[in-house]
Structures are given as C-alpha cells and as structure tokens.
Design a protein around this motif. Structure first.
Motif, PDB file in Angstrom:
ATOM      1  N   VAL A   7      -7.393  78.971  25.795  1.00  0.00           N
ATOM      2  CA  VAL A   7      -7.265  79.759  27.045  1.00  0.00           C
ATOM      3  C   VAL A   7      -6.331  80.883  27.088  1.00  0.00           C
ATOM      4  N   ASN A   8      -6.989  82.001  27.281  1.00  0.00           N
ATOM      5  CA  ASN A   8      -5.889  83.208  27.365  1.00  0.00           C
ATOM      6  C   ASN A   8      -5.355  83.549  28.521  1.00  0.00           C
ATOM      7  N   LEU A   9      -4.466  83.048  28.884  1.00  0.00           N
ATOM      8  CA  LEU A   9      -3.823  83.168  30.330  1.00  0.00           C
ATOM      9  C   LEU A   9      -3.603  84.431  30.739  1.00  0.00           C
ATOM     10  N   ALA A  38     -19.006  84.320  37.979  1.00  0.00           N
ATOM     11  CA  ALA A  38     -18.355  83.102  37.860  1.00  0.00           C
ATOM     12  C   ALA A  38     -16.932  83.086  38.295  1.00  0.00           C
ATOM     13  N   LEU A  39     -16.190  84.422  38.232  1.00  0.00           N
ATOM     14  CA  LEU A  39     -14.821  84.608  38.702  1.00  0.00           C
ATOM     15  C   LEU A  39     -14.871  84.413  40.438  1.00  0.00           C
ATOM     16  N   ALA A  40     -16.103  84.907  41.122  1.00  0.00           N
ATOM     17  CA  ALA A  40     -16.039  84.905  42.307  1.00  0.00           C
ATOM     18  C   ALA A  40     -16.385  83.330  42.798  1.00  0.00           C
ATOM     19  N   ALA A  41     -17.022  82.638  42.129  1.00  0.00           N
ATOM     20  CA  ALA A  41     -17.141  81.019  42.199  1.00  0.00           C
ATOM     21  C   ALA A  41     -15.961  80.283  42.300  1.00  0.00           C
ATOM     22  N   ALA A  73      -7.489  83.043  38.955  1.00  0.00           N
ATOM     23  CA  ALA A  73      -8.959  82.984  38.541  1.00  0.00           C
ATOM     24  C   ALA A  73      -8.796  84.105  37.296  1.00  0.00           C
ATOM     25  N   ARG A  74      -9.333  83.861  36.358  1.00  0.00           N
ATOM     26  CA  ARG A  74      -9.289  85.057  35.276  1.00  0.00           C
ATOM     27  C   ARG A  74     -10.406  84.755  34.135  1.00  0.00           C
ATOM     28  N   MET A  75     -10.759  85.736  33.615  1.00  0.00           N
ATOM     29  CA  MET A  75     -11.489  85.460  32.146  1.00  0.00           C
ATOM     30  C   MET A  75     -10.615  85.171  31.196  1.00  0.00           C
ATOM     31  N   SER A  76     -11.234  84.264  29.978  1.00  0.00           N
ATOM     32  CA  SER A  76     -10.277  83.986  28.860  1.00  0.00           C
ATOM     33  C   SER A  76     -11.008  84.931  27.965  1.00  0.00           C
ATOM     34  N   GLY A  77      -9.957  85.396  26.902  1.00  0.00           N
ATOM     35  CA  GLY A  77     -10.456  86.210  25.700  1.00  0.00           C
ATOM     36  C   GLY A  77     -11.194  87.171  26.033  1.00  0.00           C
ATOM     37  N   SER A  78     -12.500  87.300  25.349  1.00  0.00           N
ATOM     38  CA  SER A  78     -13.486  88.281  25.609  1.00  0.00           C
ATOM     39  C   SER A  78     -14.684  87.843  26.218  1.00  0.00           C
ATOM     40  N   GLY A  79     -14.453  86.867  27.023  1.00  0.00           N
ATOM     41  CA  GLY A  79     -15.616  86.366  27.799  1.00  0.00           C
ATOM     42  C   GLY A  79     -16.659  85.373  27.036  1.00  0.00           C
ATOM     43  N   ALA A  80     -17.388  84.840  27.675  1.00  0.00           N
ATOM     44  CA  ALA A  80     -17.803  84.951  29.076  1.00  0.00           C
ATOM     45  C   ALA A  80     -17.268  83.813  30.014  1.00  0.00           C
ATOM     46  N   THR A  81     -16.170  82.769  29.289  1.00  0.00           N
ATOM     47  CA  THR A  81     -15.763  81.662  30.046  1.00  0.00           C
ATOM     48  C   THR A  81     -14.687  82.030  30.830  1.00  0.00           C
ATOM     49  N   CYS A  82     -14.583  81.988  32.119  1.00  0.00           N
ATOM     50  CA  CYS A  82     -13.656  82.206  32.989  1.00  0.00           C
ATOM     51  C   CYS A  82     -12.851  80.730  33.349  1.00  0.00           C
ATOM     52  N   PHE A  83     -11.566  80.745  33.909  1.00  0.00           N
ATOM     53  CA  PHE A  83     -11.058  79.582  34.214  1.00  0.00           C
ATOM     54  C   PHE A  83     -10.277  79.766  35.667  1.00  0.00           C
ATOM     55  N   GLY A  84     -10.018  78.801  36.152  1.00  0.00           N
ATOM     56  CA  GLY A  84      -9.179  78.719  37.268  1.00  0.00           C
ATOM     57  C   GLY A  84      -8.088  77.605  37.434  1.00  0.00           C
ATOM     58  N   LEU A  85      -6.666  77.832  37.695  1.00  0.00           N
ATOM     59  CA  LEU A  85      -5.603  77.116  37.389  1.00  0.00           C
ATOM     60  C   LEU A  85      -5.472  76.449  38.867  1.00  0.00           C
ATOM     61  N   TYR A  86      -5.108  75.165  39.004  1.00  0.00           N
ATOM     62  CA  TYR A  86      -4.794  74.394  40.043  1.00  0.00           C
ATOM     63  C   TYR A  86      -3.623  73.800  39.981  1.00  0.00           C
TER      64      TYR A  86
END
Length: 310
Positions: A12-14, A242-245, A255-268
């Motif tokens: 995960v590229n923070l 995905a980022l909006a969701a 909320a941010r994209m990881s690497g070159s995408g398309a996976t996005c992540f959310g931190l809680y």
C-alpha cells in the motif's frame, strides 16, 4: 524434499511522489509504503519435479507452476510469471515446484506480481540458507525484475527512494485498519507513467519525529499525495468512483489510490469502521473487489516450513 509457504502481503503506497525521471526512463520515487494483512500465498516444494525445461537452472520455463484462488484467472504461467523469473535468476539448486494461491487482483497497484516475486525470493533465501538482498548482484537482479520488488522483499513499512531500491525502514508506523477497493479495472503501469505530464514534483515533507503517533501521522499523510492518481483517473474514471465511495464511509480518515492504481484504500481508526465500510461498498458495488483488513502484513511474511527435508 521440503515444502515451505510464504505470505505475499499487499503493498500500500500511503504516499507516492514522483520527483524526476532518469535518462534511461525510470522514474524517481519518494514514497511511504506499508503492507496489508491480506495477500497471496506461495508454496515452494523442492525435489518435486520440473516444468518443461531440462534443468532448474535453464530458465523460467524449467520450473513447474500451478495457480489457484479467486484471482488466478489473470496470472501468466511459464516464463512470463515473475515467480519463475525470480527462480531462474537466483536458484542454482535442484527442481522446484511452485503453487500460488492468488487472492490479490492483477495489475492493481498493490504489488501483485512484485509481491509474489518477493515472496519467491524470501522462500529461495530460506531454502538456500540465506541470500543477501543488498548484495550488489542480487540487488540489481531484484530492481531489474521490478522497481517494487525490493520493497516487497522487505514487506515492512519503509520510506522508498531512487527508482525503488533505496529503502529506509519505518518500523514504528501504526498498523491502521484499512479498506482496499478495486473497481475491477486493469490499469497497466506504463500508460499511467506516460500520461504523467509533470515528471519533476516536490518530494514528501519530512516525516514526523514520532511516526508511531497515529493521529499525527494521519494528519501528515493527508498533506501528501499520489502523483499518479490524476493520470490514472483520466485513464480509468472508475478510480474516482472508488475514491468517492471510500471517502463517503463513516470514520474514513484518508482515501487515496495506491501505486499506479486501480486499487484505492481508506484508513480508519477502528476495525469495525473499516468492516462496516466494506459491507456498505460491497452492497452498492457487488462487482468490485473489496477487502477490510489492517496494515501490518510484515508479521506473516517470513517463510513457514511445511515439510522438512527427508
């Protein structure tokens, strides 16, 4: 004969700042990377037969390889697979058989083939009695296979520089609950980098003195960026969705994209918030890949002996 299993955690590229481009085309990175407690599992068996090659040292096609799991359909076999390429470069022993349980989407910005290649390296190192990832010849082999491979070999929080080979451990970084979301669109890395108009961007701000301070680190991360996110979103607008969701879920701190995408992540801050967010997004987008987990995959990255040599 021996058999081992190696966990290949998702990268995960923070943050991911692109600070320049070398004459050979490689981009310079300034990135804070962690690893999630979800990933692929690689099983390596010694003395278990070969693939189509004549010996285990003759090339990637010489190693037997099978794949299963929910994301197995997109995994290349034979010489196109990073696992067998890694073995062809570094293994000088007898026949090997690889079995990959593929849980992570392919070409998704969370390691994928690089994480699997790195797991292969850790497994081969275990079987060979120790391979030094910092030894110049081996280090060059890892970088040549993929810029993400050296960081995935470490599979622990790290500040990444250069083209991916300069690694500074960040061992005290929090293991936040994390939500990973892939909108089921493949985004090859090459076109994203090519679409990046500005190649020389500002580096990350200096890390806080106490990286274990969760609230302070979340505040810090929010002020950083992923320079590949705008070009990736232009290529695949589903990333924006995905980022909006993710951003709309309760408790999402970043909320941010990881690497070159398309996976996005959310931190809680709470695992229950990440799990509730995952349920909400799955219900709204049943065709997306959604996983609630936490950072801290390094704890499982060491090879595990399944069957000892007899």
């Amino acid at each position: 004969m021996a058999a081992i299993e190696v966990f290949a955690p998702a990268k995960v590229n923070l943050t991911l700042h692109i600070t320049g481009q070398r004459a050979d085309g490689y981009h310079l990175l300034d990135s804070l990377v962690s690893f999630a407690d979800v990933g692929d599992v690689l099983r390596i068996e010694t003395g278990a037969g070969q693939g189509t090659g004549q010996s285990a040292g003759n090339g990637a096609e010489a190693f037997a390889m099978t794949v299963e799991g929910p994301e197995a359909g997109d995994v290349p076999l034979g010489g196109d697979n990073f696992i067998t390429q890694m073995a062809a470069r570094l293994w000088t022993g007898g026949p090997l058989r690889f079995h990959l349980t593929k849980n992570l989407p392919v070409a998704a910005g969370i390691g994928g083939g690089s994480a699997d290649a790195a797991a292969c390296f850790r497994g081969l190192s275990f079987l060979a009695g120790g391979l030094d990832a910092q030894e110049p010849r081996i280090r060059a082999q890892l970088v040549e296979l993929g810029a993400d491979v050296p960081m995935c070999v470490r599979s622990a929080p790290v500040h990444v520089g250069g083209i991916g080979e300069d690694l500074i451990p960040v061992p005290q970084m929090p293991c936040w609950p994390v939500l990973l979301v892939n909108p089921r669109v493949s985004v090859p890395t090459g076109p994203v980098f090519k679409a990046l108009v500005q190649k020389r961007n500002s580096p990350m701000a200096a890390l806080p003195a106490d990286v274990s301070d969760g609230p302070r680190m979340l505040e810090y991360l929010a002020a950083q960026r992923n320079d590949l996110e705008p070009p990736a979103r232009a290529i695949a607008p589903q990333i924006g969705a995905a980022l909006a969701a993710i951003s709309a879920t309760q408790g999402c701190a970043l909320a941010r994209m990881s690497g070159s995408g398309a996976t996005c992540f959310g931190l809680y801050e709470q695992a229950a918030e990440a799990e509730a967010a995952a349920a909400q997004i799955r219900a709204a987008h049943p065709d997306w890949w959604v996983c609630a987990t936490r950072l801290g995959g390094a704890a499982r990255a060491a090879p595990q002996l399944i069957r000892a040599t007899t």
